[in-house]
Design a protein around this motif. Structure first.
Motif, PDB file in Angstrom:
ATOM      1  N   PHE A 226     112.099 -12.319  78.109  1.00 22.80           N
ATOM      2  CA  PHE A 226     110.863 -12.597  78.831  1.00 22.80           C
ATOM      3  C   PHE A 226     109.919 -13.482  78.023  1.00 22.80           C
ATOM      4  O   PHE A 226     109.353 -14.445  78.547  1.00 22.80           O
ATOM      5  N   ASP A 227     109.724 -13.158  76.740  1.00 27.83           N
ATOM      6  CA  ASP A 227     108.757 -13.899  75.919  1.00 27.83           C
ATOM      7  C   ASP A 227     109.201 -15.321  75.633  1.00 27.83           C
ATOM      8  O   ASP A 227     108.384 -16.146  75.206  1.00 27.83           O
ATOM      9  N   ALA A 228     110.480 -15.633  75.822  1.00 31.04           N
ATOM     10  CA  ALA A 228     110.967 -16.990  75.599  1.00 31.04           C
ATOM     11  C   ALA A 228     110.914 -17.848  76.851  1.00 31.04           C
ATOM     12  O   ALA A 228     111.188 -19.051  76.785  1.00 31.04           O
ATOM     13  N   ASP A 229     110.529 -17.261  77.976  1.00 33.48           N
ATOM     14  CA  ASP A 229     110.435 -18.008  79.228  1.00 33.48           C
ATOM     15  C   ASP A 229     109.337 -19.059  79.108  1.00 33.48           C
ATOM     16  O   ASP A 229     108.229 -18.773  78.650  1.00 33.48           O
ATOM     17  N   SER A 230     109.638 -20.268  79.533  1.00 33.88           N
ATOM     18  CA  SER A 230     108.677 -21.366  79.387  1.00 33.88           C
ATOM     19  C   SER A 230     107.392 -21.099  80.164  1.00 33.88           C
ATOM     20  O   SER A 230     106.301 -21.477  79.729  1.00 33.88           O
ATOM     21  N   ARG A 231     107.490 -20.431  81.305  1.00 34.80           N
ATOM     22  CA  ARG A 231     106.290 -20.130  82.091  1.00 34.80           C
ATOM     23  C   ARG A 231     105.393 -19.144  81.364  1.00 34.80           C
ATOM     24  O   ARG A 231     104.154 -19.272  81.398  1.00 34.80           O
ATOM     25  N   VAL A 232     105.982 -18.183  80.692  1.00 39.64           N
ATOM     26  CA  VAL A 232     105.195 -17.225  79.908  1.00 39.64           C
ATOM     27  C   VAL A 232     104.518 -17.931  78.742  1.00 39.64           C
ATOM     28  O   VAL A 232     103.326 -17.721  78.466  1.00 39.64           O
ATOM     29  N   LEU A 233     105.255 -18.786  78.051  1.00 43.60           N
ATOM     30  CA  LEU A 233     104.695 -19.484  76.909  1.00 43.60           C
ATOM     31  C   LEU A 233     103.552 -20.413  77.318  1.00 43.60           C
ATOM     32  O   LEU A 233     102.540 -20.505  76.635  1.00 43.60           O
ATOM     33  N   VAL A 234     103.724 -21.095  78.443  1.00 44.40           N
ATOM     34  CA  VAL A 234     102.663 -21.981  78.926  1.00 44.40           C
ATOM     35  C   VAL A 234     101.405 -21.183  79.260  1.00 44.40           C
ATOM     36  O   VAL A 234     100.286 -21.583  78.921  1.00 44.40           O
ATOM     37  N   GLY A 235     101.578 -20.047  79.918  1.00 48.05           N
ATOM     38  CA  GLY A 235     100.431 -19.209  80.252  1.00 48.05           C
ATOM     39  C   GLY A 235      99.711 -18.696  79.021  1.00 48.05           C
ATOM     40  O   GLY A 235      98.474 -18.719  78.950  1.00 48.05           O
ATOM     41  N   LEU A 236     100.472 -18.227  78.022  1.00 48.80           N
ATOM     42  CA  LEU A 236      99.855 -17.728  76.799  1.00 48.80           C
ATOM     43  C   LEU A 236      99.150 -18.845  76.036  1.00 48.80           C
ATOM     44  O   LEU A 236      98.064 -18.642  75.469  1.00 48.80           O
ATOM     45  N   CYS A 237      99.747 -20.027  76.013  1.00 45.81           N
ATOM     46  CA  CYS A 237      99.098 -21.165  75.352  1.00 45.81           C
ATOM     47  C   CYS A 237      97.792 -21.523  76.049  1.00 45.81           C
ATOM     48  O   CYS A 237      96.787 -21.835  75.386  1.00 45.81           O
ATOM     49  N   ALA A 238      97.785 -21.478  77.383  1.00 51.45           N
ATOM     50  CA  ALA A 238      96.566 -21.783  78.124  1.00 51.45           C
ATOM     51  C   ALA A 238      95.463 -20.784  77.796  1.00 51.45           C
ATOM     52  O   ALA A 238      94.292 -21.161  77.632  1.00 51.45           O
ATOM     53  N   VAL A 239      95.818 -19.505  77.685  1.00 55.08           N
ATOM     54  CA  VAL A 239      94.839 -18.483  77.328  1.00 55.08           C
ATOM     55  C   VAL A 239      94.288 -18.740  75.932  1.00 55.08           C
ATOM     56  O   VAL A 239      93.071 -18.651  75.696  1.00 55.08           O
ATOM     57  N   ALA A 240      95.165 -19.069  74.977  1.00 54.40           N
ATOM     58  CA  ALA A 240      94.727 -19.319  73.604  1.00 54.40           C
ATOM     59  C   ALA A 240      93.802 -20.527  73.525  1.00 54.40           C
ATOM     60  O   ALA A 240      92.770 -20.496  72.843  1.00 54.40           O
ATOM     61  N   VAL A 241      94.151 -21.600  74.227  1.00 51.59           N
ATOM     62  CA  VAL A 241      93.337 -22.818  74.193  1.00 51.59           C
ATOM     63  C   VAL A 241      91.971 -22.574  74.835  1.00 51.59           C
ATOM     64  O   VAL A 241      90.932 -22.961  74.282  1.00 51.59           O
ATOM     65  N   ALA A 242      91.951 -21.938  76.006  1.00 53.44           N
ATOM     66  CA  ALA A 242      90.689 -21.709  76.709  1.00 53.44           C
ATOM     67  C   ALA A 242      89.780 -20.781  75.906  1.00 53.44           C
ATOM     68  O   ALA A 242      88.573 -21.041  75.772  1.00 53.44           O
ATOM     69  N   THR A 243      90.336 -19.701  75.361  1.00 59.31           N
ATOM     70  CA  THR A 243      89.528 -18.763  74.590  1.00 59.31           C
ATOM     71  C   THR A 243      88.978 -19.420  73.331  1.00 59.31           C
ATOM     72  O   THR A 243      87.800 -19.258  72.987  1.00 59.31           O
ATOM     73  N   THR A 244      89.813 -20.167  72.641  1.00 62.65           N
ATOM     74  CA  THR A 244      89.367 -20.838  71.422  1.00 62.65           C
ATOM     75  C   THR A 244      88.275 -21.850  71.723  1.00 62.65           C
ATOM     76  O   THR A 244      87.270 -21.933  70.989  1.00 62.65           O
ATOM     77  N   ALA A 245      88.437 -22.629  72.777  1.00 60.85           N
ATOM     78  CA  ALA A 245      87.448 -23.646  73.119  1.00 60.85           C
ATOM     79  C   ALA A 245      86.094 -23.013  73.438  1.00 60.85           C
ATOM     80  O   ALA A 245      85.045 -23.480  72.956  1.00 60.85           O
ATOM     81  N   LEU A 246      86.095 -21.948  74.245  1.00 59.10           N
ATOM     82  CA  LEU A 246      84.837 -21.284  74.588  1.00 59.10           C
ATOM     83  C   LEU A 246      84.199 -20.650  73.365  1.00 59.10           C
ATOM     84  O   LEU A 246      82.972 -20.745  73.167  1.00 59.10           O
ATOM     85  N   ALA A 247      84.998 -20.008  72.531  1.00 57.37           N
ATOM     86  CA  ALA A 247      84.454 -19.352  71.341  1.00 57.37           C
ATOM     87  C   ALA A 247      83.925 -20.375  70.340  1.00 57.37           C
ATOM     88  O   ALA A 247      82.867 -20.169  69.734  1.00 57.37           O
ATOM     89  N   TRP A 248      84.653 -21.469  70.156  1.00 59.25           N
ATOM     90  CA  TRP A 248      84.179 -22.512  69.238  1.00 59.25           C
ATOM     91  C   TRP A 248      82.863 -23.110  69.737  1.00 59.25           C
ATOM     92  O   TRP A 248      81.942 -23.352  68.949  1.00 59.25           O
ATOM     93  N   ALA A 249      82.766 -23.341  71.041  1.00 57.08           N
ATOM     94  CA  ALA A 249      81.521 -23.873  71.597  1.00 57.08           C
ATOM     95  C   ALA A 249      80.357 -22.916  71.351  1.00 57.08           C
ATOM     96  O   ALA A 249      79.250 -23.342  71.014  1.00 57.08           O
ATOM     97  N   ALA A 250      80.612 -21.616  71.515  1.00 54.25           N
ATOM     98  CA  ALA A 250      79.565 -20.636  71.255  1.00 54.25           C
ATOM     99  C   ALA A 250      79.173 -20.624  69.781  1.00 54.25           C
ATOM    100  O   ALA A 250      77.982 -20.574  69.434  1.00 54.25           O
ATOM    101  N   GLY A 251      80.172 -20.666  68.883  1.00 56.46           N
ATOM    102  CA  GLY A 251      79.859 -20.692  67.464  1.00 56.46           C
ATOM    103  C   GLY A 251      79.103 -21.941  67.064  1.00 56.46           C
ATOM    104  O   GLY A 251      78.219 -21.902  66.199  1.00 56.46           O
ATOM    105  N   SER A 252      79.413 -23.070  67.706  1.00 54.35           N
ATOM    106  CA  SER A 252      78.747 -24.333  67.377  1.00 54.35           C
ATOM    107  C   SER A 252      77.299 -24.355  67.830  1.00 54.35           C
ATOM    108  O   SER A 252      76.525 -25.215  67.374  1.00 54.35           O
TER     109      SER A 252
END
Length: 295
Positions: free
Chosen positions: A116-142
């Motif tokens: 399951f964790d190697a499925d490309s759809r799962v990886l894309v979804g997890l990457c999207a969550v990581a990118v969105a969370t990081t971007a929002l948090a970095w903006a708040a910290g800035s």
């Protein structure tokens, strides 16, 4: 009798980093500090992932990206004064490069596996969550680069995510029973009080930022609760992707229910505001006192 030369000597300034140095500093802060619980947990694995890019570790992924993003943005305060734009670009570049590098390694390592964790759809979804969370948090910290109210908002977000991050870092034996949760709640209250003190009370318009800081800190817990509710649904046999809509709908309901004051322990929040008000008024009074000219 006071030494007149010492009295007139300029105050010592904290050494500041050049803009280029903020790139590696923010990158290391994002990864090492944000994902420290994962790095400690993953030590000794045969094929470790730089990030918890697994469906069963969604909460840990969000926590790490949030803490790392905020701290990455806050490193801009280490830059030289008068160069806010350069500090913003440097911390954005450092945080972004660290995220891309660690995501790339994690996707490559996870993709070599199976299941399951190697499925490309799962990886894309997890990457999207990581990118969105990081971007929002970095903006708040800035926001801290914009002044004390912005720093208060950034620290308020950090206060909101702190209990979850600490609970994933500390041994479960220390958190067993009700004592662990109570202790983390008061740690969060102390962090929130610090965020409010950072905003201050003078000028009086600063008080208008206090509800926003409290709201930011208050909202993080329900979001993490909803993420924790969603995490068990991301597994084989859960009917994905057809059942993803129902899982997201349930997570949304959990978010709103957990945001209610009726299900929260209010004493630490009230104490945080009261203590912050007392300390802020005390500090404001000291700053307004005229200098002692009698020597």
């Amino acid at each position: 009798m006071l030494d007149s030369t010492a009295a007139t000597a300029p105050p010592r300034t904290v050494p500041r980093l050049p803009s280029w140095a903020l790139v590696p500093v923010s990158a290391l802060v994002f990864w090492v500090c944000g994902f420290l619980p994962w790095l400690l947990e993953g030590a000794g694995r045969a094929a470790p992932l730089a990030l918890p890019l697994r469906a069963g570790s969604l909460t840990l992924l969000v926590l790490g990206a949030a803490v790392g993003g905020v701290l990455g943005g806050l490193t801009g305060l280490l830059g030289r004064s008068g160069r806010r734009a350069r500090a913003l670009l440097a911390t954005g570049a450092g945080t972004g490069l660290a995220l891309l590098a660690t995501l790339g390694q994690s996707v490559a390592a996870a993709g070599r596996g199976s299941g399951f964790d190697a499925d490309s759809r799962v990886l894309v979804g997890l990457c999207a969550v990581a990118v969105a969370t990081t971007a929002l948090a970095w903006a708040a910290g800035s926001l801290a680069l914009a002044g004390r109210p912005g720093a208060g908002v950034a620290l308020g977000l950090l206060a909101g995510v702190l209990p979850g991050w600490l609970s994933s870092l500390l041994p479960s034996a220390l958190l067993s029973g009700g004592f662990g949760g109570t202790a983390l709640a008061w740690v969060q209250a102390a962090a929130l009080a610090g965020a409010l003190v950072a905003v201050g009370v003078r000028p009086a318009a600063r008080l208008g930022w206090w509800p926003l800081v409290v709201l930011v800190a208050w909202s993080v817990g329900p979001v993490l609760t909803a993420v924790g509710y969603l995490e068990p649904s991301l597994r084989p046999g859960a009917g994905l992707p057809r059942g993803l809509g129902d899982a997201l709908s349930g997570a949304w309901q959990v978010l709103w229910l957990s945001a209610s004051p009726l299900v929260r322990h209010l004493a630490p929040w009230v104490a945080a505001v009261v203590v912050a008000a007392f300390v802020s008024v005390l500090l404001a009074g000291r700053r307004s006192q005229p200098a002692d000219a009698t020597g």
